[in-house]
Structures are given as structure tokens and as C-alpha cells.
Design a protein around this motif. Structure first.
Motif, PDB file in Angstrom:
ATOM      1  N   HIS A 379      70.948  39.830  46.432  1.00  0.00           N
ATOM      2  CA  HIS A 379      71.361  41.148  46.729  1.00  0.00           C
ATOM      3  C   HIS A 379      71.169  41.521  48.319  1.00  0.00           C
ATOM      4  N   SER A 388      72.765  46.485  47.089  1.00  0.00           N
ATOM      5  CA  SER A 388      74.038  46.646  47.328  1.00  0.00           C
ATOM      6  C   SER A 388      74.761  45.478  45.784  1.00  0.00           C
ATOM      7  N   ASN A 434      79.005  46.146  49.606  1.00  0.00           N
ATOM      8  CA  ASN A 434      78.397  44.720  49.593  1.00  0.00           C
ATOM      9  C   ASN A 434      78.848  44.039  51.165  1.00  0.00           C
ATOM     10  N   PRO A 458      65.178  41.561  48.370  1.00  0.00           N
ATOM     11  CA  PRO A 458      66.648  41.286  48.819  1.00  0.00           C
ATOM     12  C   PRO A 458      66.491  41.014  50.821  1.00  0.00           C
TER      13      PRO A 458
END
Length: 503
Positions: A379, A388, A434, A458
């Protein structure tokens, strides 16, 4: 419903009883978790909440680490909470005073009754149908919440990084990891080798040298060190003539300007900063050749976090002859100590493996969305505080180049703004969209402990609001004004509301 109250959600899968429901659940009762609770009570006093703490005490990192000399490596005027002045004399403070400060803040804020000690969260699953998180606790019971806020930092409390040293089983002495320091360890008159060159090692060496026969710091490669006074003369002067809060602001502003200015100088003029740091070391040790052998890193300043030496205690121990530094690689352990690749034997009764930490995002909680596991490393980091595609979840990570609390408090206040926006508009769900592209790691350091865990965290995106800038002076201006709706999808229980429709 009272602020400390809760409502009933649905039957607990294990017991069949109704699970407790909270507006917000905070994971962790350390520096971040207590700060988050303070801001939640201050700005959204009607919200029900609880803090889930896996350990049996407040303090987080400052309760976990109990090795000799443990202290802050940031000044306390920036590490302390902006809403509660630091009143102790030290600017670089010992761990027990920091722990007590966190505890006293929890008591002063009425936060203590909200903490559930010994409560480890094993898993958290988001239900889109119900717009809530269900948390599975290690004991088998469940809790639910509308918003989940991870404030457990990024250290693994259960494991530290321990290399597999050749021949370790043959060592006749005692091996200790700083994260699990034995309370009864007696190193008086003993030969000690501390493996490592980071903040923990340079803290341990002078602290142990006072009683040990000799302490040797064994490093594979040098680290940049800087000297800071244990007491802040500007803060002391300000305290004599100004109220505590105002004096703290003065010291805080001064330290912010110095540390941020030095960081920017290091990034833009690394050669000049190398010269400055070398000059500090030569002035302290009076031996340029020794400095060039053991204190000349191969990387640029601030590619890794700078280690602080309060009042030069590490250098003082070396000059006094009670400590020394060896730069070499380990060939193997032997019964009497450590055989180096150079052939030299470092005799040791005790070896301290200050070899680093293991990083673990979100306290190791297994998260899922509608039953689909969330791989955090897949992510993108939204403003460095959300993931996201993951609804109603925030996490708190501080700065790597400044005091943790500086960024943590900005994140707390941002989360409160987000919750306020949702309440005012009747939204039950907030999900970062995203961005479609990812850039450099969230933790952008070359340190070994960071590099070993890059896939667990992330990554940043390639544009705002997916970039994380390590710049408090910029963030303190932009964060409070950041557009809450940008790249976000909000939803009521019936239908999603794209952020562009909220203007």
C-alpha cells in the motif's frame, strides 16, 4: 453516552456475548498513544474511546528499554508534548524520567481509566457493510470500533535483531541484548564488549564503563556522533524569567531551528558537516588518527540517524581509558571472547549485542478488509498516516530526523480534523484513494534495521499528498491547512461520496 462509555455492537464470536463498541480505539499507551488520547479528549470530547496496551504499564518504548544509561536522543523540549511543559532540568533525559512524564500526563489528562493493560490485538477486520472494525484480542474476545488508530510505533517489542554469530554456543560468558536487559546483571569489574555503533551502543559504553573493568565497543563501521549538553542553558535562563509554558516554547523554537537547520546543512553541504563532526571528535579525543580510524563513516551525514552524546560522555570514557573502540569484523566467538577477522581476540565476560531492532508496523496486527488480508507493504502511505484503500485506519509515525513527538502531534491533530469532518458531514467511512504509483520507502534511511524491514512498510507516492517530507518547519505550516478531502473517498452507509463532490 459518557466519554468513557461504550455501546454494544454484536455477539462476540467466541463468547456469544455482545462485543463492546467504541468510536475510536487507540493501539498503544506509549508517548504517541497518550498524546493521541489527550488530543481526542480535547477536540472531540463526545467520542468514546479506549487505549489497548499489550504490556502491563504505560510508556511503550520507555517502559521496554531498561538498559544502563537509557535516555532520549532528542531534546526534551521537542520530545515532550506541546500541551504539557517539560519541567525537569535535563534537556537530554534519562528513560525513567521520560516514562514518569508520560505516566503523569495520562493521570493529569484523565486518560488512565481508558487504558486496558495486558490487551494484545491479534487481528483487525474491517466490515464495509457495518462500517466498523472488529478487533480480535489475544485472549479470544473481540472489540469493535468505528475508527482504528495505531500508535504502537514501529519496533517489535517481542524480538530484537540478533545476528547468528559463528561459534556463539562456545562462548563461556554471558550474551545480553539491550531490549531484554536482565535486571540482576552485575558487570562490576567485568570485561565487556558492546557490539554495535548506534545510539544504544554509545549510550551503554559510558554507562557501563563507570563500573566495569573495561568496555570495548566493537563496530563494523563508524557512525556519525554529535555532542549535546545535558542541560539547555537557554531553557534554564528562560525558566527563570518566564512562565513554564512560555519558557518551553522558547527552548522548543530554538532547538527546532538548530536541529532542522543542521539537517538541511547536512543534506546540502555534507562535506562541511563531516568536517564539523570530525572537529568535535578531535577536540574531545585529542587524537586525530584515532578519530580517522574509528569515527569516519563511509556514508553521508543523515543517511542514517545521527547519534547524540550528552555532554560528550562517550568521548570522556575513551579518554579516561575505561572504554575503547575497535573497528573490525567478527570471525567467530570463542570461549574467552570474540575472535576478529584481523586475528585479534577480544576477551569478554559479557557481550552486549547492540545490533539493532526489528521493525514491525502496527504492532504486528493482522489487518483485513472484508476478509481480504492487508499487506501493508503493498500500500501507499497517504500523508504518512493512512494506507491507500484501507478505510478508517490511521497510524502514527514520527520523524526520523527530529523528535518523534513533533510529527506525532501533527498527525494526532490531523486525525481529529478528519473525524470532525466526517461527523459534520454524516460520513461513516473515509478511504484514501490509491494514487496508482509508488516511490521511495516511507522510512528513507540506509540504516540496517530499516533496510531489513522495507517490505513491511508502505511506500510513498510520487506526488502530494502521498509524499512524506521530513521537515517539521514546513509541516507545522501545511499540515493544519491540508485539504482533508484530497484523494479521499467518503461514504455514508448507503453510498460513497467522491472527494471532488465535496467542494
Amino acid at each position: 453516552m459518557s466519554r468513557s462509555g461504550k455501546s454494544l455492537a454484536g455477539p462476540d464470536d467466541e463468547t456469544g456475548e455482545m462485543a463492546e463498541h467504541f468510536d475510536v480505539l487507540i493501539i498503544g499507551a506509549g508517548l504517541s498513544g497518550i498524546g493521541a488520547a489527550w488530543r481526542l479528549q480535547e477536540q472531540l470530547p463526545g467520542k468514546t474511546y479506549a487505549i489497548l496496551e499489550a504490556r502491563d504499564a504505560i510508556g511503550g518504548t520507555w517502559d521496554l528499554f531498561r538498559y544502563p544509561g537509557v535516555r532520549s536522543d532528542s531534546d526534551m523540549f521537542t520530545l515532550s508534548y506541546p500541551f504539557r511543559p517539560w519541567r525537569e532540568p535535563e534537556s537530554i533525559a534519562p528513560g525513567d524520567k521520560i516514562r514518569r512524564y508520560i505516566e503523569e500526563t495520562a493521570v493529569a489528562g484523565g486518560i488512565l481509566p481508558h487504558i486496558r493493560f495486558g490487551t494484545r490485538v491479534a487481528a483487525a477486520d474491517w466490515s464495509s457493510a457495518d462500517a466498523r472494525w472488529t478487533l480480535q484480542l489475544a485472549g479470544g474476545s473481540t472489540l469493535t470500533c468505528s475508527f482504528l488508530y495505531g500508535c504502537a510505533g514501529y519496533y517489535s517489542y517481542d524480538t530484537g535483531y540478533q545476528p547468528d554469530f559463528p561459534g556463539l554456543s562456545s562462548f563461556a560468558g554471558q550474551l545480553v541484548h539491550p531490549q531484554f536487559w536482565p535486571a540482576d546483571l552485575d558487570y562490576t569489574g567485568k570485561k565487556v564488549v558492546v557490539i554495535g555503533s548506534g545510539a544504544t551502543a554509545v549510550t551503554l559504553v559510558p554507562a557501563m564503563a563507570a563500573d566495569a573493568a573495561h568496555v570495548t565497543m566493537l563496530q563494523r563501521s563508524p557512525t556519525y556522533l554529535t555532542v549535546l549538553p545535558e542541560r539547555d542553558v537557554v531553557a534554564d535562563a528562560a525558566r527563570r524569567v518566564l512562565p513554564a509554558k512560555v519558557a518551553n516554547r522558547v527552548a522548543r523554537a530554538k532547538n527546532l531551528l538548530i536541529t532542522q537547520g543542521f539537517y538541511q546543512l547536512a543534506r546540502h553541504r555534507p562535506k562541511r558537516v563531516r568536517q564539523i563532526l570530525r572537529a568535535f571528535a578531535v577536540h574531545a579525543l585529542k587524537d586525530p588518527a584515532y578519530v580517522d580510524e574509528h569515527f569516519k563513516p563511509t556514508y553521508e551525514p543523515w543517511d542514517q540517524r545521527l547519534c547524540v552524546i550528552p555532554s560528550g560522555d562517550f568521548y570522556q570514557a575513551i579518554r579516561a581509558g575505561t572504554a575503547s573502540v575497535v573497528t573490525d569484523h567478527i570471525a567467530e566467538f570463542e570461549p574467552a571472547g570474540i575472535r576478529l577477522e584481523s586475528g585479534k581476540l577480544l576477551e569478554a565476560d559479557i557481550v552486549v549485542s547492540a545490533t539493532g531492532l526489528s521493525l514491525l508496523p502496527m504492532g504486528g496486527i493482522r489487518a483485513s478488509v472484508d476478509g481480504e488480508p492487508v499487506d501493508i507493504g503493498e500500500h501507499a502511505a497517504y500523508r504518512g498516516l493512512m494506507l491507500s484503500g484501507v478505510p478508517n485506519l490511521a497510524y502514527c509515525i514520527g520523524y526520523v530526523n527530529a523528535s518523534w513527538t513533533l510529527r506525532a502531534d501533527l498527525v494526532h491533530r490531523y486525525v481529529m480534523r478528519l473525524l470532525t469532518h466526517m461527523d459534520r458531514n454524516g460520513f461513516a467511512v473515509a478511504t484514501p484513494e490509491n494514487p496508482g504509483g509508488q516511490g521511495r520507502p516511507l522510512l528513507d534511511l540506509s540504516s540496517g534495521y530499516v533496510q531489513r524491514a522495507l517490505d513491511k512498510f508502505p511506500r510513498q507516492g510520487d506526488r502530494d499528498p502521498w509524499l512524506v517530507r521530513q521537515n517539521y518547519l514546513r509541516d507545522v505550516v501545511t499540515f493544519p491547512r491540508a485539504d482533508i478531502t484530497r484523494d479521499m473517498v467518503f461514504a455514508r452507509l448507503s453510498a460513497p461520496v467522491p472527494s471532488e463532490d465535496l467542494a
